[in-house]
Design a protein around this motif. Structure first.
Motif, mmCIF file in Angstrom:
data_model
loop_
_atom_site.group_PDB
_atom_site.id
_atom_site.type_symbol
_atom_site.label_atom_id
_atom_site.label_comp_id
_atom_site.label_asym_id
_atom_site.label_seq_id
_atom_site.Cartn_x
_atom_site.Cartn_y
_atom_site.Cartn_z
ATOM 1 N N PHE A 46 0.852 -1.202 0.000
ATOM 2 C CA PHE A 46 0.000 0.000 0.000
ATOM 3 C C PHE A 46 0.880 1.242 0.000
ATOM 4 C CE2 PHE A 46 -2.533 3.269 2.188
ATOM 5 C CZ PHE A 46 -3.681 3.259 1.407
ATOM 6 N N LYS A 73 -1.395 -5.440 6.389
ATOM 7 C CA LYS A 73 -2.397 -6.460 6.084
ATOM 8 C C LYS A 73 -3.811 -5.921 6.257
ATOM 9 C CE LYS A 73 -3.749 -11.182 7.401
ATOM 10 N NZ LYS A 73 -3.451 -12.320 8.310
ATOM 11 N N ASP A 74 -3.977 -4.996 7.194
ATOM 12 C CA ASP A 74 -5.302 -4.441 7.473
ATOM 13 C C ASP A 74 -5.867 -3.642 6.306
ATOM 14 O OD1 ASP A 74 -3.016 -2.770 8.263
ATOM 15 O OD2 ASP A 74 -4.531 -1.258 8.743
ATOM 16 N N LYS A 75 -5.013 -3.206 5.382
ATOM 17 C CA LYS A 75 -5.474 -2.384 4.263
ATOM 18 C C LYS A 75 -5.671 -3.190 2.980
ATOM 19 C CE LYS A 75 -3.314 1.786 6.111
ATOM 20 N NZ LYS A 75 -2.366 2.884 5.885
ATOM 21 N N MET A 76 -5.358 -4.473 3.026
ATOM 22 C CA MET A 76 -5.480 -5.306 1.830
ATOM 23 C C MET A 76 -6.922 -5.793 1.683
ATOM 24 S SD MET A 76 -2.503 -5.278 0.446
ATOM 25 C CE MET A 76 -2.566 -6.636 -0.699
ATOM 26 N N THR A 77 -7.418 -5.811 0.454
ATOM 27 C CA THR A 77 -8.784 -6.270 0.182
ATOM 28 C C THR A 77 -8.842 -7.767 -0.056
ATOM 29 O OG1 THR A 77 -8.451 -5.774 -2.166
ATOM 30 C CG2 THR A 77 -9.432 -4.036 -0.800
ATOM 31 N N SER A 78 -7.682 -8.391 -0.313
ATOM 32 C CA SER A 78 -7.634 -9.833 -0.545
ATOM 33 C C SER A 78 -6.524 -10.439 0.298
ATOM 34 C CB SER A 78 -7.375 -10.130 -2.026
ATOM 35 O OG SER A 78 -7.141 -11.509 -2.238
ATOM 36 N N SER A 79 -6.773 -11.623 0.808
ATOM 37 C CA SER A 79 -5.778 -12.308 1.637
ATOM 38 C C SER A 79 -4.858 -13.201 0.806
ATOM 39 C CB SER A 79 -6.474 -13.155 2.707
ATOM 40 O OG SER A 79 -7.322 -14.127 2.087
#
Length: 896
Positions: free
Chosen positions: A254, A302-308
């Motif tokens: 990000f 990780k908190d800003k990702m839309t996919s894991s």
């Protein structure tokens, strides 16, 4: 001992290595001919591998000039690993040594500290820097062996190593500092945060603190700032050894500035850049392919990702793992972590994995070290934490700190006989190697708080220099600001230098034993500053790493060659002079690079060496940010570094008409180029970088065309092209002597240069004018050697044909006398056919034989004419025998 006498040498070897002969200290073996050297080497290695070589101290092998099977060298160096006494190893005429042999030899040096001298006669290893790497490995071993022997003599108790370093690296705002803070909170609890509020700002330089300090492990975190301006500092303070180092690459998908996600390719670009940094800084003992620095990839935010899904990242990591496989140990994609660096529950699994890696490193690859060193290191960490105001200790204070521990650990019966000063010096060397302290030679103090040097002083000073506003005296009691200060050539006056240091001291709390003089000495001894005295004038300071080149973004020009405006050839030397250009470049541009600190540090090193050892006048050695100018011995020499890329340095030479080109090249090669290669291999250079030499288009040198535009070809590539051209010319020579090509024409191969936009240059240049005389001679010698081998093969073949026809002649005469007329009639067509085919074969062989007559390059093959005459005589005898056979066949026909 000559290996052609088979029985005696190997019987002696077997007796010596079996223990029956215990006086064998030095051994020299000659393997003079290619036909038997491999057999004898294998017999020697069999005796070496199955016996006891502990008494052998010196080994010299003389091999025939030719390639050997790679397994031979691997077996040899593998056997010598078990020898604890070998001090000298020499390999002569070993042009067949390859990359794998080099790695095996370096692997031997990694485990055998007794080797003091290694001599390898191999031109390719001299030219590509491998010889320099071997010598640097020997220097490192000598240093390590010195303090290990002192510890052993003092009868100190040895145990497993327990100290390691975790390096956090990545681009700015990747989340490195946040991850470090969370790791510290997990280990030390809430009390840690109260003392670390100031560290919420960006890291400057390198932030150092200890993540773990207990009986099992001492683990330090070195948080490397992501901004490029700090990269010079990071190279300078890179550890002397990669043992027990793990690199944690932190990447944020990000972009906080744009609030958008970065393209997937950004991960590859950023990771590749740091892998290149790690590989280029790798110490010489790591080129073996063993014990490579480990790199672990962590994705943050990780908190800003839309996919894991991590599939895209895994594929990039696996690709780079293959690319850098023999340089770094990039952990597999399944060991990648994706975390929110603020949350302890997500960081705890990463913490556990880090500890597991270090447990593995320390248990499997641990050299034995004195328990005393670990105890002192642990005590220093505790002491430093409690007293931050005293980061530097005088040597006397450090000795007093160590004295009680020495009395406790050294056996009482050894106290009187042990030299405490030697032990203390060895302790300092060891603690410096593992990063517990930083010892800088030539200053009477020891930095017991590494973070003070890496972050508080140097990191802050670099950051301060980027926004420094110098003051100019307006009167005796007032000053006026000059605005943002910059230095195009990297030099400042004493007044400006003092202002910079005083501003730093004014911003920081008072530290014991720290004043302006101490700071200046630290900078000078780290090669980050160079003080130039110029007669009665005030001294000037060369500090290119601390001040920007341009005072504003608008003034900044990101373009190679901007410094050409300051570079000019001396008009007095230029008339009827000769120009030569040499490029010293990384062998692998993509995986290696020279550091930002390399060229400034080399300038300081070579300036001192030329003045102190080569009698060059001070005024004739001029340093600048991107180039260096030297006047000496009828030469004007420029060393220039690329401003945009850090993968090569050009050496441009103007040679006066009174001096030959070959003498000029020899002087520069010996006193500048070879020094540069050796410096690169040292701990102050880039020991993981392999260097190769290229030659620069002559007109580019003469016209001082910008470095990024110059035509360059690697010397080995040019020699290969030259060699191929000569071979083609020899193959095209007609049998008629009137069409023979003159010797000079064979050597007139011209290299074709690509056009340079904006410049009108000659597109062709003769190879023999670009190469040195020794290189041209090497090409000629190789051609002659190949032609001589072909001639020898022809002689053997013709001798065989002669024997065959002699036997055939005898049998034919006997057979004809016993044959009936009818049988002769029936066999006549077959004999005629055989004669036809044989004649054709002889003609073909004759063609090859006659072609070899033109092998007169430089007249190097002694007695070639006599041998050719001998072969012609053989051919004449063969033709005579053929005539006799044909005559016997034709006699019955005439009788009909």
């Amino acid at each position: 001992m000559d290996a052609d006498d088979v029985t005696l040498p190997y019987n002696l070897l077997e007796q010596a290595f079996s223990g029956k002969v215990k006086s064998l200290r030095s051994l020299k073996l000659h393997f003079p001919s290619p036909s038997n050297q491999l057999l004898h080497l294998k017999r020697f290695l069999h005796a070496l591998g199955n016996g006891d070589t502990s008494a052998l101290k010196e080994l010299d092998l003389f091999c025939f000039k030719g390639n050997l099977l790679p397994g031979v060298w691997k077996q040899l160096f593998g056997c010598l690993r078990r020898n604890p006494s070998l001090t000298r190893l020499a390999l002569y005429w070993c042009e067949g040594l390859d990359e794998e042999a080099f790695k095996d030899l370096m692997g031997l040096l990694q485990v055998n500290l007794t080797l003091q001298t290694v001599r390898v006669m191999c031109r390719s290893w001299d030219s590509d820097g491998k010889a320099a790497l071997i010598q640097e490995a020997l220097r490192q071993n000598k240093k390590r062996a010195a303090y290990v022997s002192v510890f052993s003599e003092a009868k100190l108790k040895f145990g497993d190593a327990k100290s390691g370093r975790l390096f956090l690296c990545g681009s700015p705002k990747a989340g490195k500092t946040q991850l470090r803070q969370t790791l510290m909170r997990i280990i030390r609890g809430k009390s840690w945060l109260g003392d670390k509020l100031e560290e919420l700002w960006r890291t400057k330089g390198i932030d150092v603190e200890f993540l773990r300090n207990d009986d099992k492990m001492q683990l330090a975190i070195w948080d490397l700032a992501g901004q490029w301006i700090f990269r010079t500092l990071q190279y300078v303070l890179f550890p002397q050894t990669n043992n027990f180092c793990v690199f944690l690459f932190v990447y944020s998908p990000f972009d906080e500035e744009t609030s958008f996600f970065k393209p997937d390719s950004c991960l590859k670009t950023e990771l590749e850049d740091w892998l290149r940094f790690i590989a280029s800084s790798t110490q010489v003992t790591q080129v073996t392919g063993h014990n490579l620095p480990r790199v672990l990839v962590v994705l943050s935010h990780k908190d800003k990702m839309t996919s894991s899904s991590m599939t895209w990242a895994h594929s990039i990591v696996e690709e780079l793992k293959k690319d850098f496989g023999n340089l770094v140990n990039l952990c597999p994609s399944q060991e990648c972590f994706h975390v929110d660096a603020r949350k302890k529950k997500e960081v705890i699994p990463l913490r556990n994995h880090i500890f597991e890696i270090f447990d593995d490193l320390l248990s499997k690859e641990s050299p034995r070290v004195p328990d005393l060193c670990f105890q002192l290191s642990s005590r220093l960490v505790t002491n430093t934490k409690e007293n931050r105001s005293c980061p530097l200790w005088l040597s006397k204070k450090f000795h007093e700190f160590c004295a009680p521990s020495l009395k406790e650990i050294i056996p009482s019966y050894s106290l009187q006989s042990v030299d405490h000063s030697r032990i203390l010096n060895s302790i300092i060397s060891y603690l410096n190697d593992v990063g517990s302290i930083i010892y800088i030679p030539n200053i009477d103090c020891i930095i017991v708080d590494p973070n003070w040097l890496t972050n508080v002083f140097l990191g802050e000073l670099i950051a301060l220099g980027q926004h420094f506003q110098a003051q100019k005296s307006k009167s005796s009691d007032s000053t006026m600001p000059l605005g943002l200060y910059s230095s195009k050539d990297g030099f400042v006056s004493k007044c400006i230098f003092v202002q910079l240091l005083d501003e730093f001291l004014g911003k920081k709390p008072h530290f014991q034993n720290v004043d302006r003089e101490v700071l200046e000495n630290i900078l000078i001894n780290l090669d980050l500053c160079f003080k130039i005295e110029s007669g009665e004038d005030t001294p000037r300071y060369f500090i290119p790493s601390f001040l920007p080149e341009h005072s504003s973004v608008g003034e900044q020009k990101h373009q190679d060659g901007a410094n050409i405006e300051s570079m000019q050839w001396n008009t007095m030397l230029k008339e009827n002079s000769k120009f030569v250009g040499i490029r010293v470049q990384c062998e692998d541009f993509r995986r290696m690079s020279l550091s930002a600190a390399f060229f400034p540090r080399f300038q300081i090193y070579i300036r001192h060496k030329l003045i102190s050892e080569k009698d060059v006048l001070k005024k004739n050695v001029i340093c600048s940010r991107h180039y260096m100018q030297i006047f000496t011995n009828g030469l004007q020499v420029y060393l220039e570094s690329s401003e945009m890329s850090h993968n090569h340095i050009d050496v441009l030479i103007l040679c006066s008409k009174q001096k030959s080109r070959e003498m000029a090249v020899k002087y520069v090669m010996e006193n500048i180029v070879e020094e540069l290669i050796s410096f690169c291999a040292s701990s102050k250079g880039c020991p993981g970088v392999a260097l190769v030499l290229g030659v620069i288009q002559t007109q580019c040198v003469q016209m001082l065309i910008p470095i990024s535009l110059r035509g360059v070809i690697l010397i080995e590539k040019l020699k290969s092209n030259f060699l191929s051209h000569v071979k083609e010319q020899l193959q095209e020579i007609a049998l008629d002597t009137s069409h023979l090509v003159k010797e000079e024409m064979l050597l007139n191969y011209e290299h074709s240069w690509p056009p340079i936009p904006g410049y009108s240059l000659s597109p062709f240049e003769r190879a023999k004018d670009l190469l040195w005389e020794s290189d041209v001679e090497a090409v000629v010698n190789e051609i002659q050697q190949q032609r001589s081998q072909q001639l020898e093969s022809l002689q053997q073949g013709l001798s065989s044909v002669n024997n065959d026809f002699a036997q055939s002649n005898s049998e034919s005469e006997k057979g004809v006398r016993n044959l009936s007329l009818a049988q002769i009639k029936n066999w006549s067509p077959a004999l005629a056919s055989r004669h036809s085919r044989t004649s054709t074969t002889v003609v073909d062989r004759s063609t090859e034989l006659l072609l070899s007559k033109f092998d007169h390059l430089e007249g190097k093959v002694d007695g070639l004419g006599d041998r050719l005459q001998a072969v012609e005589n053989i051919m004449q005898r063969v033709e005579n025998k053929m005539g006799k056979i044909l005559h016997i066949q034709q006699e019955p026909r005439s009788q009909r």
